[in-house]
Design a protein around this motif. Sequence first.
Motif, PDB file in Angstrom:
ATOM      1  N   ASP A 168      -0.552  -4.739  10.498  1.00 18.77           N
ATOM      2  CA  ASP A 168       0.829  -4.637  10.297  1.00 18.77           C
ATOM      3  C   ASP A 168       1.372  -3.950   9.003  1.00 18.77           C
ATOM      4  N   ARG A 169       0.233  -3.781   8.084  1.00 20.14           N
ATOM      5  CA  ARG A 169       0.775  -3.030   6.754  1.00 20.14           C
ATOM      6  C   ARG A 169       1.626  -3.762   5.790  1.00 20.14           C
ATOM      7  N   GLN A 216      -2.837  -7.358   7.879  1.00 23.41           N
ATOM      8  CA  GLN A 216      -3.357  -5.807   7.463  1.00 23.41           C
ATOM      9  C   GLN A 216      -2.998  -4.750   8.305  1.00 23.41           C
ATOM     10  N   VAL A 244      -4.497   2.566   6.836  1.00 25.75           N
ATOM     11  CA  VAL A 244      -4.532   1.186   6.330  1.00 25.75           C
ATOM     12  C   VAL A 244      -5.875   1.207   5.281  1.00 25.75           C
ATOM     13  N   ASP A 277       2.038   6.808   6.720  1.00 25.28           N
ATOM     14  CA  ASP A 277       2.151   5.979   7.902  1.00 25.28           C
ATOM     15  C   ASP A 277       0.953   6.156   8.667  1.00 25.28           C
ATOM     16  N   ASP A 284       0.810  -1.128  -0.118  1.00 27.17           N
ATOM     17  CA  ASP A 284       0.017   0.059  -0.186  1.00 27.17           C
ATOM     18  C   ASP A 284       0.970   1.341   0.140  1.00 27.17           C
TER      19      ASP A 284
END
Length: 319
Positions: free
Chosen positions: A182-183, A180, A169, A166, A162
């Motif tokens: 946790d990116r 997700q 999400v 920062d 993505d």
Amino acid sequence: MRTLDGRYQLEQRIGIGGMSEVWQAHDTVLDRPVAVKLISPGRGEANSVERIRTEARSAARLVHPNVASVHDFGASSMPPGRSAPYIVMELAEGDTLAAHLRAGPLDWRIAVRVCAEIAAALAAAHAHGIVHRDVKPANVMLTPSGVKVLDFGIATSADMPDDLPDGMVVGTPAYLAPEQLDRRPATPAADMYALGVLLYYCLTGRLPYRADSTSELLGARRRQPPEPLPPVDGLPPEVAGLCEQLMADDPTGRPTSLMAALLLAEAVDARVYVPMIDMSPPRQREGLVSPWTEQAATDATQVAAVGDRPAGPGRDRAS
């Protein structure tokens, strides 16, 4: 009345989100109703528009009875000299699953049938390398002919990172898989976690987490696993087990969309269209009835002669 590219007349706004709004519109060229999703320009606008265009092209290749089709892509002019991308989609008639769930949990047979068709739609997407990323009740439409999964126009390719600031999400917090949060890049397993949460919600009328706000929800998500599915009268144990497996913390422990679609369909004696099993279009149905009634749920589990069974989503009458 606003018209996009001299073709799509925006008639009524039917939905709004953080980065987009959806309009009921009229395609003046083909003289048909459509849904138009206007997406707000983000940071790095040129890259954002091109990324959305690429994703819309991928979604447009999805042809499945449980997927709301993507028809077109464009960019509308916005002052000063900016453009906002939009996606033109099939206008599905009916109510969202979210609207139905406001009245409480669904009969388990209807809940399982709905989730079987959602899983079938996801199986078709995953076979094309597409991850939805936002499977939730508001993106599922219950129509007279069956389920339509919406918003594939903003899906992404599997394992794509993505490109968001920062702390942000993509998706709805309650339905995000642990990875997700946790990116990590989206994978089909993330969609399956969301399906597990959605199945739990359909069966119980609540989420598998206790929280009163988004911040509490995210905190609870990181501290403890989902609550076990409470007993549901009549629910086959294999469906209860599937629900638990779909919400496994480890993505590799979750069943695939194909496995989920077949297991759920078998539990209610339904037929779904999944890759490499049966992707042919259904034959012309006669006497179509809405599947979202108690009578339809009862009929779906009765043992009767094939010729006496009512038609429903994904089921044909004997010819």
